[in-house]
Design an enzyme around this catalytic site. Structure first.
Site, PDB file in Angstrom:
ATOM      1  N   GLU A  97      -9.795   4.152   6.271  1.00 14.09           N
ATOM      2  CA  GLU A  97      -8.970   4.606   7.391  1.00 14.09           C
ATOM      3  C   GLU A  97      -9.772   5.343   8.465  1.00 14.09           C
ATOM      4  O   GLU A  97      -9.657   5.050   9.646  1.00 14.09           O
ATOM      5  CB  GLU A  97      -7.797   5.459   6.895  1.00 14.09           C
ATOM      6  CG  GLU A  97      -6.794   4.692   6.026  1.00 14.09           C
ATOM      7  CD  GLU A  97      -6.216   3.444   6.705  1.00 14.09           C
ATOM      8  OE1 GLU A  97      -6.383   3.271   7.923  1.00 14.09           O
ATOM      9  OE2 GLU A  97      -5.618   2.614   5.968  1.00 14.09           O
ATOM     10  N   GLY A 154       3.424   2.397  10.787  1.00 14.99           N
ATOM     11  CA  GLY A 154       3.111   1.605  11.976  1.00 14.99           C
ATOM     12  C   GLY A 154       2.907   0.125  11.685  1.00 14.99           C
ATOM     13  O   GLY A 154       3.537  -0.735  12.281  1.00 14.99           O
ATOM     14  N   GLU A 161       0.846  -1.184   0.000  1.00 11.56           N
ATOM     15  CA  GLU A 161       0.000   0.000   0.000  1.00 11.56           C
ATOM     16  C   GLU A 161       0.888   1.244   0.000  1.00 11.56           C
ATOM     17  O   GLU A 161       1.831   1.298   0.769  1.00 11.56           O
ATOM     18  CB  GLU A 161      -0.904   0.022   1.231  1.00 11.56           C
ATOM     19  CG  GLU A 161      -1.928   1.152   1.117  1.00 11.56           C
ATOM     20  CD  GLU A 161      -2.914   1.184   2.292  1.00 11.56           C
ATOM     21  OE1 GLU A 161      -2.820   0.338   3.189  1.00 11.56           O
ATOM     22  OE2 GLU A 161      -3.758   2.070   2.284  1.00 11.56           O
ATOM     23  N   MET A 208       0.609  -2.814   8.712  1.00 13.78           N
ATOM     24  CA  MET A 208      -0.112  -2.962   7.445  1.00 13.78           C
ATOM     25  C   MET A 208      -1.055  -4.153   7.503  1.00 13.78           C
ATOM     26  O   MET A 208      -0.669  -5.248   7.918  1.00 13.78           O
ATOM     27  CB  MET A 208       0.912  -3.116   6.310  1.00 13.78           C
ATOM     28  CG  MET A 208       0.290  -3.297   4.946  1.00 13.78           C
ATOM     29  SD  MET A 208      -0.671  -1.840   4.452  1.00 13.78           S
ATOM     30  CE  MET A 208      -1.929  -2.633   3.454  1.00 13.78           C
ATOM     31  N   GLU A 209      -2.272  -3.910   7.040  1.00 14.43           N
ATOM     32  CA  GLU A 209      -3.383  -4.851   7.235  1.00 14.43           C
ATOM     33  C   GLU A 209      -3.525  -5.929   6.168  1.00 14.43           C
ATOM     34  O   GLU A 209      -4.625  -6.457   5.982  1.00 14.43           O
ATOM     35  CB  GLU A 209      -4.686  -4.040   7.301  1.00 14.43           C
ATOM     36  CG  GLU A 209      -5.143  -3.412   5.958  1.00 14.43           C
ATOM     37  CD  GLU A 209      -4.763  -1.958   5.769  1.00 14.43           C
ATOM     38  OE1 GLU A 209      -3.772  -1.507   6.390  1.00 14.43           O
ATOM     39  OE2 GLU A 209      -5.441  -1.261   4.986  1.00 14.43           O
ATOM     40  N   GLU A 255      -5.421  -2.818  12.716  1.00 13.32           N
ATOM     41  CA  GLU A 255      -5.114  -3.642  11.544  1.00 13.32           C
ATOM     42  C   GLU A 255      -6.077  -4.821  11.460  1.00 13.32           C
ATOM     43  O   GLU A 255      -6.525  -5.196  10.374  1.00 13.32           O
ATOM     44  CB  GLU A 255      -3.661  -4.138  11.568  1.00 13.32           C
ATOM     45  CG  GLU A 255      -2.600  -3.055  11.738  1.00 13.32           C
ATOM     46  CD  GLU A 255      -2.731  -1.879  10.791  1.00 13.32           C
ATOM     47  OE1 GLU A 255      -3.273  -2.042   9.687  1.00 13.32           O
ATOM     48  OE2 GLU A 255      -2.300  -0.766  11.180  1.00 13.32           O
TER      49      GLU A 255
HETATM   50  N1  B3K Z   1      -3.028   1.027   5.660  1.00  9.45           N
HETATM   51  C1  B3K Z   1      -1.728   1.164   6.259  1.00  9.45           C
HETATM   52  C2  B3K Z   1      -1.022   2.418   5.881  1.00  9.45           C
HETATM   53  C3  B3K Z   1      -0.315   2.342   4.587  1.00  9.45           C
HETATM   54  C4  B3K Z   1       0.508   3.585   4.355  1.00  9.45           C
HETATM   55  C5  B3K Z   1       1.059   3.639   2.966  1.00  9.45           C
HETATM   56  N2  B3K Z   1       1.875   4.804   2.761  1.00  9.45           N
HETATM   57  C6  B3K Z   1      -1.785   1.064   7.745  1.00  9.45           C
HETATM   58  C7  B3K Z   1      -3.068   1.411   8.350  1.00  9.45           C
HETATM   59  O1  B3K Z   1      -3.565   2.512   8.272  1.00  9.45           O
HETATM   60  O2  B3K Z   1      -3.670   0.557   8.941  1.00  9.45           O
HETATM   61 ZN    ZN Z   2      -5.531   1.797   8.754  1.00  6.84          ZN
END
Ligand code: B3K
Ligand code: ZN
Length: 881
Positions: free
Chosen positions: A327, A268, A128, A270-271, A305
């Site tokens: 998000e 942090g 992502e 990634m899901e 996540e």
């Molecule tokens: N979806 C990911 C974040 C991805 C960031 C890409 N630059 C983590 C989260 O928000 O759960």
């Molecule tokens: Zn997220």
């Protein structure tokens, strides 16, 4: 580095693709320097798509090593391959055909930490938003949903563990000391959720039985030897799984759920479907190495996540403009989870503080954008506080307006109607309109308009008629490229607090729709009349921080103090006190700027002090209320012409006044809050430690010597107490022997534990005053520091630039020069992290002229560099405006 074509992507240009890719079979032959990736794609023409269109697959820095079309090797005239795209000008006429694409990668050399890379020898991926195109050519957009089968081959000794999404269907040995595994994910998913991990890691295993009785194998993979530190994360995972069943009726859907912790990670966590990859900072914790804040973060991020499995994975985004769809909603869900696991008012206050500290400055500066942006040059720059935190506030407002039951009905309908789809904010809002019968079109502006709305309020009471008249006026300041704003629909929770502290119930309300304690502000101006009152109420507005707005209230200090003591809503009580403290600090700032001494009203100081031993309030709440507004908060409230040194002096003066008045009472509470049993990372234990640590700071200030903090540092039995004591020593008594000794002792004890040494970097990076800068520069040469590790960089340089106002904003501009130099150096190997770091200067315009000029020079020096990444150029140019 990605080519910066200057291209701008616009929401209104969205078009469904002409092709679909229902199935993907990937084979990875892993090697640190030469990995072979074979992607076998089943391509279909979208019904109704244009049959004359070429097929254009996205790439990013790729080299094509082989291509077959329907099993036949492609000739030179059949395709065109560049690092950024693979074009097939005349794809087969059939409705369905296959492509087999071979690419070669060097994961060890991948410093961007996007696509396939290695962290401490472990192969892992981050896709992502657009990292999949760094692995193979693909329609790398979230509305292309495919079923993936992934075969991984690797050296058995260095990579005994082979993971991908879904369930494992096959595994076994190969020749030459290699082995393989095959994973199949039955749920169609977008490419950004693809993941692969291969390496040698330790594991903590457990299981979870879902509400419908299915047993799920859970595993958390961490570096060997760190397994005991993953126990809390596992516990948080199981609580998250249960909570999502109970609160939202959402069950987990695969046979296994894997979490992998890696030490080189851009953010942090990634899901990825069934295989969450985490920054190890958000997995590893025990009392010896992690603070209560770390435990709380781990709980929240593990939950976040996991919750994405439904809000993000099963239902995903049609395009990246809809990022807040997954998000904002998932942040709302993790906030609710933490509120249920811990203390609701304390959690809410922490959220409000975070929103004001991060999202408000973004919304009020050059990087302001709507929760759903309409254009971007680089999507990675839109993983922002606005998309996440304000996005969550918008969902919270829907809940506030609809109430528990209708909100849940809307969510149920959302899951039912859109499972397996890639959808938009309009789809999301429509389900709530359907279940509630409400028109949310004006409310939808929260997604479309940037900026923090303001509501100005005045109340007057007429004793003779027993009426209270509340005048409300909304305004929305202009933001970049949006000068004219439309009127918002603001759900303003309120209370009329009677003289006895009880809420009063008026006989009649006129002038606005008011339901369930919420005034619906929809026009520019409302005159709301409450009648049938028996006494003068004190009006409590925006209770629970029901709307993410600023409130300009004409209200007397006496009324504010009254609310600070008696408002039934604890969040409002905190807001009232915090508002008073901010005003007092701003007044002190102005006096200091005018060459006068700072003074504070004794009743305000007493109101703060009295909180310490108020047993009707839980310790965690008292700790929050005793924490003075941060320097950055005061600066934001002042708005312009900021001199960070004067802000700092004002805050120090107030903490001295509180410390002097409270000393004896603080000492008693400090002693009473000592841990009496074994360490527990729960809310109650954390609350007691938080209160104790706030009081420790006051006690050291009151005594004017480091002794209380040195004593706590010596006797601390957990990291929360130890780190807090070290902070008091270094921040309040930087030149003392005790501070130097504490830093030495900490370094000796934790020198080979990078996550703990980050705390040591942080405490020095936030040391107030001009001495911080040479210290930070010196620490960049420390053996534990590594600029290419995002955690180290953020702990030292990131913290210095965002959390040390007097250090970073040195009047001579040396802090800005350090930032510029670092950003340029990092941009050469990690564009995303460099761009994020550069946002530290987003509020440069609000500085006093001298600093403003120096900050601008630093930004211009970065902009002048020719070879900037697209990520960094986008941030720097928007920041300069
Ligand atoms: N979806 C990911 C974040 C991805 C960031 C890409 N630059 C983590 C989260 O928000 O759960
Ligand atoms: Zn997220």
């Amino acid at each position: 580095m990605r080519t910066d074509t200057g291209q701008v992507f616009r929401l209104e240009d969205y078009k469904p693709s002409d092709f679909l890719i229902p199935e993907v079979a990937l084979t990875f032959r892993l090697d640190p320097d030469d990995t072979q990736v074979t992607a076998h794609l089943t391509v279909e023409r979208r019904p109704g798509g244009d049959p004359t269109r070429p097929l254009v697959l996205d790439g990013d820095g790729l080299t094509l090593a082989g291509l077959t079309i329907d099993g036949v090797p492609a000739g030179a005239e059949d395709y065109e391959a560049t690092p950024d795209a693979l074009t097939i000008p005349r794809p087969p006429a059939a409705d369905r055909f296959t492509l087999t694409i071979e690419t070669r990668l060097a994961p060890r050399a991948n410093t961007q930490l996007m696509g396939l890379y290695q962290s401490n020898g472990v192969f892992c991926t981050q896709c992502e938003a657009e990292g999949f195109r760094r692995i193979t050519y693909f329609l790398d957009r979230p509305d292309i949903l495919s079923v993936y089968t992934v075969r991984i081959e690797a050296d058995r000794r260095s990579a005994p563990l082979l993971l991908s999404n879904g369930n494992r269907t096959e595994a076994g040995p190969l020749e030459d000391g290699r082995h393989h595994a095959v994973w199949h994910d039955p749920f169609p998913k977008p490419s950004y959720l693809f993941a692969l991990v291969a390496g040698d890691l330790g594991v903590v295993e457990d299981s979870f039985t879902t509400a419908s009785g299915r047993k799920v194998a859970l595993a958390i993979h961490v570096e060997h030897g760190k397994e005991p530190r993953a126990a809390y994360a596992m516990d948080a995972l199981k609580r998250s799984m249960r909570w999502d069943e109970e609160r939202f009726g959402r069950e987990y859907d695969l046979d296994v759920f894997n979490i992998v912790a890696v030490s080189d990670f851009n953010m942090g966590a990634m899901e990825n479907k069934g295989l969450n990859v985490f920054n190890d900072k958000y997995v590893l914790a025990d009392e010896e190495t992690a603070t209560d804040a770390d435990f709380a973060n781990i709980e929240a991020i593990i939950a976040h996540e996991y919750f994405h499995n439904w809000t993000g994975n099963r239902i995903t985004c049609r395009d990246w403009f809809q990022l807040c769809l997954k998000e904002g909603l998932t942040v709302y869900r993790d906030h609710e989870f933490s509120a249920d696991q811990r203390s609701r008012p304390v959690k809410r206050i922490a959220e409000v503080r975070a929103l004001k500290a991060h999202q408000f400055p973004e919304d009020q500066g050059p990087l302001a954008h709507p929760v759903r942006p309409r254009r971007y040059r680089e999507i990675n720059n839109f993983y922002t506080a606005t998309v996440y935190e304000k996005g969550s506030e918008v969902v919270r407002m829907i809940h506030t307006m609809l109430g528990d039951e209708t909100f849940r009905a809307g969510m149920d309908r959302y899951f039912e109607r859109h499972d397996g789809q890639a959808v938009t904010i309009e789809d999301f809002l429509r389900v709530f309109e359907a279940v509630s019968g409400r028109d949310l079109s004006q409310f939808a502006l929260w997604y479309h308009q940037a900026g923090t709305p303001n509501v100005a309020a005045t109340a007057r009471y007429d004793q003779a008629s027993g009426t209270c008249v509340l005048e409300l006026e909304q305004s929305l300041p202009p933001t970049p490229s949006e000068s004219r704003k439309r009127l918002m629909h603001i759900p303003l929770a309120y209370g009329l607090v009677g003289p006895d502290g009880e809420d009063m119930v008026p006989a009649r309300i006129e002038g606005a729709t008011v339901e369930n304690g919420v005034i619906h502000v929809r026009r520019r101006h409302h005159t709301v009349t409450f009648s049938g009152l028996t006494a003068r109420p004190t009006v409590s507005l925006n209770r629970g921080f029901s709307a993410p707005i600023t409130l300009s209230q004409e209200v007397s200090t006496a009324d504010q103090l009254f609310l600070a003591r008696h408002d039934a809503d604890l969040v409002s009580r905190w807001q009232a006190l915090n508002g008073l403290l901010s005003e007092a600090l701003i007044a002190a700032f102005r006096r200091l700027r005018g060459g006068k001494a700072a003074t504070f009203a004794s009743e305000l100081v007493e109101a703060v002090v009295a909180l310490a031993d108020d047993d009707t309030l839980e310790p965690a709440y008292r700790a929050l209320a005793l924490t003075l507004p941060a320097e950055t908060d005061i600066a934001r409230e002042i708005g312009d012409n900021i001199d960070p040194d004067a802000v700092h002096s004002a805050r120090v003066a107030l903490s001295e006044a509180v410390a002097a008045r409270g000393q004896a009472r603080f000492a008693a509470v400090y002693a009473a809050m000592a841990d009496d049993g074994p360490f527990r990372p729960d809310a109650a234990g954390a609350g007691r430690r938080a209160l104790r640590n706030v009081l420790l700071d006051y006690l050291a200030v009151a005594e004017g010597r480091p002794d209380p903090a040195a004593a706590q540092f010596e006797t601390a039995s957990n990291m929360t107490e130890r780190a807090a004591a070290m902070t008091v020593l270094v921040h309040r008594f930087a030149d003392s022997q005790a501070a130097a000794e504490a830093l030495d002792a900490f370094e000796r004890r934790y020198g080979d534990d990078p996550l703990v040494i980050d705390k040591w970097f942080q405490v020095q990076a936030t040391m107030p005053g001009p001495a911080a800068l040479p210290r930070v520069r010196h620490l960049t040469g420390h053996p534990a520091y590594a600029q290419n590790n995002p955690n180290r960089l953020r702990a030292l340089i990131g913290t210095f630039c965002t959390a040390n106002p007097t250090g970073f904003h040195r009047a001579d501009g040396a802090g800005y020069a350090l930032l510029a130099e670092t950003v340029l150096a990092v941009d050469r190997h990690n564009a995303q992290v460099a761009a994020r770091l550069a946002t530290a200067l987003r509020s440069w315009r609000s500085l006093e002229p001298g600093r403003r000029g120096k900050a601008r020079e630093a930004l211009l020096s970065v902009a002048a560099e020719k070879a900037l990444s697209r990520d960094l150029r986008d941030i720097v140019e928007r920041t300069l405006g």
